[in-house]
Design an enzyme around this catalytic site. Structure first.
Site, PDB file in Angstrom:
ATOM      1  N   LYS A 177       0.840  -1.199   0.000  1.00 57.35           N
ATOM      2  CA  LYS A 177       0.000   0.000   0.000  1.00 57.35           C
ATOM      3  C   LYS A 177       0.874   1.247   0.000  1.00 57.35           C
ATOM      4  CE  LYS A 177      -3.942  -1.783   2.685  1.00 57.35           C
ATOM      5  NZ  LYS A 177      -4.953  -1.633   1.635  1.00 57.35           N
TER       6      LYS A 177
ATOM      7  N   ARG B 102     -10.274 -11.484   1.979  1.00 57.55           N
ATOM      8  CA  ARG B 102     -11.163 -12.514   1.413  1.00 57.55           C
ATOM      9  C   ARG B 102     -10.524 -13.896   1.469  1.00 57.55           C
ATOM     10  NH1 ARG B 102     -11.464  -9.197  -4.115  1.00 57.55           N
ATOM     11  NH2 ARG B 102     -11.166  -7.553  -2.563  1.00 57.55           N
TER      12      ARG B 102
HETATM   13  N1  BES Z   1      -8.121  -3.722   4.401  1.00 54.16           N
HETATM   14  C1  BES Z   1      -8.286  -3.293   3.070  1.00 54.16           C
HETATM   15  C2  BES Z   1      -9.586  -2.531   2.824  1.00 54.16           C
HETATM   16  C3  BES Z   1      -9.735  -1.208   3.516  1.00 54.16           C
HETATM   17  C4  BES Z   1      -9.464  -0.026   2.847  1.00 54.16           C
HETATM   18  C5  BES Z   1     -10.204  -1.137   4.806  1.00 54.16           C
HETATM   19  C6  BES Z   1      -9.648   1.187   3.473  1.00 54.16           C
HETATM   20  C7  BES Z   1     -10.382   0.085   5.440  1.00 54.16           C
HETATM   21  C8  BES Z   1     -10.110   1.244   4.764  1.00 54.16           C
HETATM   22  C9  BES Z   1      -8.290  -4.507   2.144  1.00 54.16           C
HETATM   23  O1  BES Z   1      -7.508  -5.574   2.553  1.00 54.16           O
HETATM   24  C10 BES Z   1      -7.766  -4.049   0.826  1.00 54.16           C
HETATM   25  O2  BES Z   1      -6.637  -3.681   0.773  1.00 54.16           O
HETATM   26  N2  BES Z   1      -8.611  -4.094  -0.196  1.00 54.16           N
HETATM   27  C11 BES Z   1      -8.227  -3.664  -1.493  1.00 54.16           C
HETATM   28  C12 BES Z   1      -8.735  -4.690  -2.472  1.00 54.16           C
HETATM   29  C13 BES Z   1      -8.175  -4.527  -3.848  1.00 54.16           C
HETATM   30  C14 BES Z   1      -6.705  -4.833  -3.858  1.00 54.16           C
HETATM   31  C15 BES Z   1      -8.900  -5.463  -4.772  1.00 54.16           C
HETATM   32  C16 BES Z   1      -8.837  -2.306  -1.736  1.00 54.16           C
HETATM   33  O3  BES Z   1      -9.934  -2.037  -1.254  1.00 54.16           O
HETATM   34  O4  BES Z   1      -8.193  -1.485  -2.376  1.00 54.16           O
HETATM   35 MN    MN Z   2      -5.505  -5.363   1.915  1.00 54.24          MN
END
Ligand code: BES
Ligand code: MN
Ligand code: ZN
Length: 511
Positions: free
Chosen positions: A288, A362
């Site tokens: 990230k 997931r």
């Molecule tokens: N934990 C994150 C989602 C999230 C984002 C929670 C902002 C709280 C605040 C999750 O694991 C994630 O990174 N999801 C990605 C999925 C994508 C890579 C398909 C996302 O939402 O960008």
């Molecule tokens: Mn994630």
């Protein structure tokens, strides 16, 4: 765990002779029903002060009177209720929160709250008084354990000045014994919410999978049976998708299983609540960006809700059989981390192509959802997860995203959301969305592209739901962490879901 819990006691109505007291004022013509407890001169004084301040008793307004000559109090705070006749759902708890926001503890660590409705004291029922007390408790929460105590000269009101911390609230009402009884179950729920908030607020250097599992284990004091499965056990079970997420971390992955048996028959099918417990989500090799990454200490809000809920159910001795299952991992980039393009076989036998290691939640849920259904044959499964940023784009921080194969469960949750203020909004699932996660090399891939990101994540989860299992997925990325402030919460971590699911169970699945 939390250090800011204020004790609440109940007593008959009689305006105290010292310290601080809160009385209520309704909206409209009956401006000062509670002023009946003051003498006539006092009542006239209030009317005059209200006029000067243009105070009309609207909700979230207050009239603050310091050292009023007519009473011996240091401070009399008149809190507006708005139209009590229109109150429904969460309004009483929210009033409790509004009252709590006016109390600082500066007047001596103790405060009195006089609860009388318009006209007569008994127009506020004992259940409603208990809801106010719930709101008082929830709003009083602060996560201040890492703030050093300030010196005497430097006492700002940031809550870490133990001398001005409110320690006790006396709630005066028409029938204190009945209110005390009604508050017992709310206290159990409030403690569950505060426990969930504590877990979510805790930084990831302090709270990893092991420490989180210990917090789950601590529920055994309440009669919850807790098992913690280590990597050896998880490997044996075939939870390769969950283990793949944790394999880049120096901290081993764990799964905690919590069982509360409170139904008349210990053999009746349990309800199951499953939570994502990513103690920190760096994204893994699909790292990230730095901006805001610190928020990912809250990526275990789903699991925190499950622990908080199990606490609430056990503490109030809910007449239900419930299992809570949480997957505890840390998603880190390292030489042992999983790579984009990897293929893993989940416990169910479904193969997953890992296109993005940041779509890790997931994968964790895939295995624990399957495990929960296999082992417990539950009546239904609700899972909670901070699963997608996309749900924030769709719904903001006002509702959790709800995905389900079961209309009845959705209706029940929607109703429970309205009565607790922890609202949900249903979003679609469907075969066309499901196609979006078909993989070229495996059964499914772990991302579905730019569009409908929350739905494709939910479709992924549904691949691990057996035919005939009523199932709801709540995406709490917008509501569980970095949450909006509300009347009942000033905390970054809301504890979202504890009250919602407690209410769902209480309204439909007990007895
Ligand atoms: N934990 C994150 C989602 C999230 C984002 C929670 C902002 C709280 C605040 C999750 O694991 C994630 O990174 N999801 C990605 C999925 C994508 C890579 C398909 C996302 O939402 O960008
Ligand atoms: Mn994630
Ligand atoms: Zn995540």
């Amino acid at each position: 765990m939390n250090s800011t819990a204020t004790s609440i006691t109940f007593a008959p109505i009689s305006l105290p002779k010292s310290g601080v007291a809160v009385v209520l004022a309704g909206d409209g013509p009956k401006l000062f029903p509670t002023a009946a407890k003051l003498d006539q001169a006092g009542a006239r004084f209030l009317q005059r002060a209200a006029k000067v301040a243009k105070f009309k008793g609207k909700k979230r307004t207050a009239l603050d009177l310091l050292c009023p000559a007519q009473v011996k109090l240091d401070r009399l705070c008149v809190v507006g209720t708005g139209k009590i006749a229109d109150y429904a759902g969460n309004d009483w708890a929210s009033l409790g929160g509004v009252i709590r926001s006016r109390l600082t503890g500066r007047e001596g660590g103790e405060a009195t709250v006089v609860i009388e409705g318009p006209g007569r004291p008994d127009t506020v029922s004992s259940e409603e008084v208990a809801e106010i007390a719930l709101g008082l408790t929830l709003r009083g929460y602060k996560f201040s354990k890492y703030k050093s105590a300030k010196s005497d000269e430097d006492k700002s009101n940031n809550g870490n000045d133990s001398k001005s911390e409110l320690k006790k609230i006396v709630v005066q009402c028409a029938d204190p014994a009945a209110a005390r009884r009604a508050y017992l179950s709310r206290k159990a729920i409030a403690d569950g919410v505060l426990l969930a908030r504590d877990l979510v607020n805790e930084p990831a250097n302090i709270l990893g999978p092991k420490e989180f599992a210990a917090a789950a284990k601590a529920l055994d004091k309440l009669g919850v049976k807790v098992e913690v499965l280590d990597e050896k056990a998880l490997t044996k079970l075939g939870m390769r998708a969950l283990l793949a997420v944790g394999q880049g971390s120096a901290r081993p992955s764990l799964v905690a299983v919590m069982r509360w048996t409170g139904a008349a028959s210990k053999d009746s099918k349990p309800v199951a609540i499953v939570g994502k417990g990513v103690c920190f989500d760096t994204g893994g090799i699909s790292l990230k960006p730095a901006q805001g990454m610190e928020d990912m200490k809250g990526d275990m809000a789903g699991a925190a809700c499950v622990v908080g809920l199990m606490h609430a159910l056990a503490a109030r001795k809910a007449k239900v059989n419930a299992v809570g299952v949480i997957g505890l991992v840390e998603n880190m980039p390292s030489g042992t981390a999983q790579r984009p393009g990897d293929v893993v076989k989940a416990m169910s036998g479904t193969t997953i192509e890992v296109l993005n290691t940041d779509a890790e939640g997931r994968m964790v849920l895939a295995d624990i959802l399957w495990y929960t259904q296999q082992r417990f044959k539950p009546r239904w499964v609700v899972n909670l997860a901070t699963l997608t940023g996309a749900v924030l784009v769709a719904l903001g921080k006002e509702h959790a995203g709800m995905f389900s194969n079961d209309d009845k469960l959705c209706d029940q949750l929607t109703a429970a959301g309205k009565t607790t203020g922890e609202t949900v909004w249903r979003l679609p699932l469907g075969p066309k969305y499901d196609e979006m996660i078909d993989s070229k090399v495996a059964d499914i891939k772990n991302t579905g592209g730019r569009y409908a990101g929350s739905t494709t994540a939910a479709q992924f989860l549904q691949r691990f739901i057996k035919k005939g299992t009523p199932w709801v997925h709540l995406d709490i990325a917008g509501t569980g962490m970095a949450a909006n402030k509300s009347d009942v919460s000033e905390s970054w971590a809301s504890g979202y879901g504890v009250r919602l699911l407690d209410r769902l169970i209480g309204d439909h699945y007990e007895g």
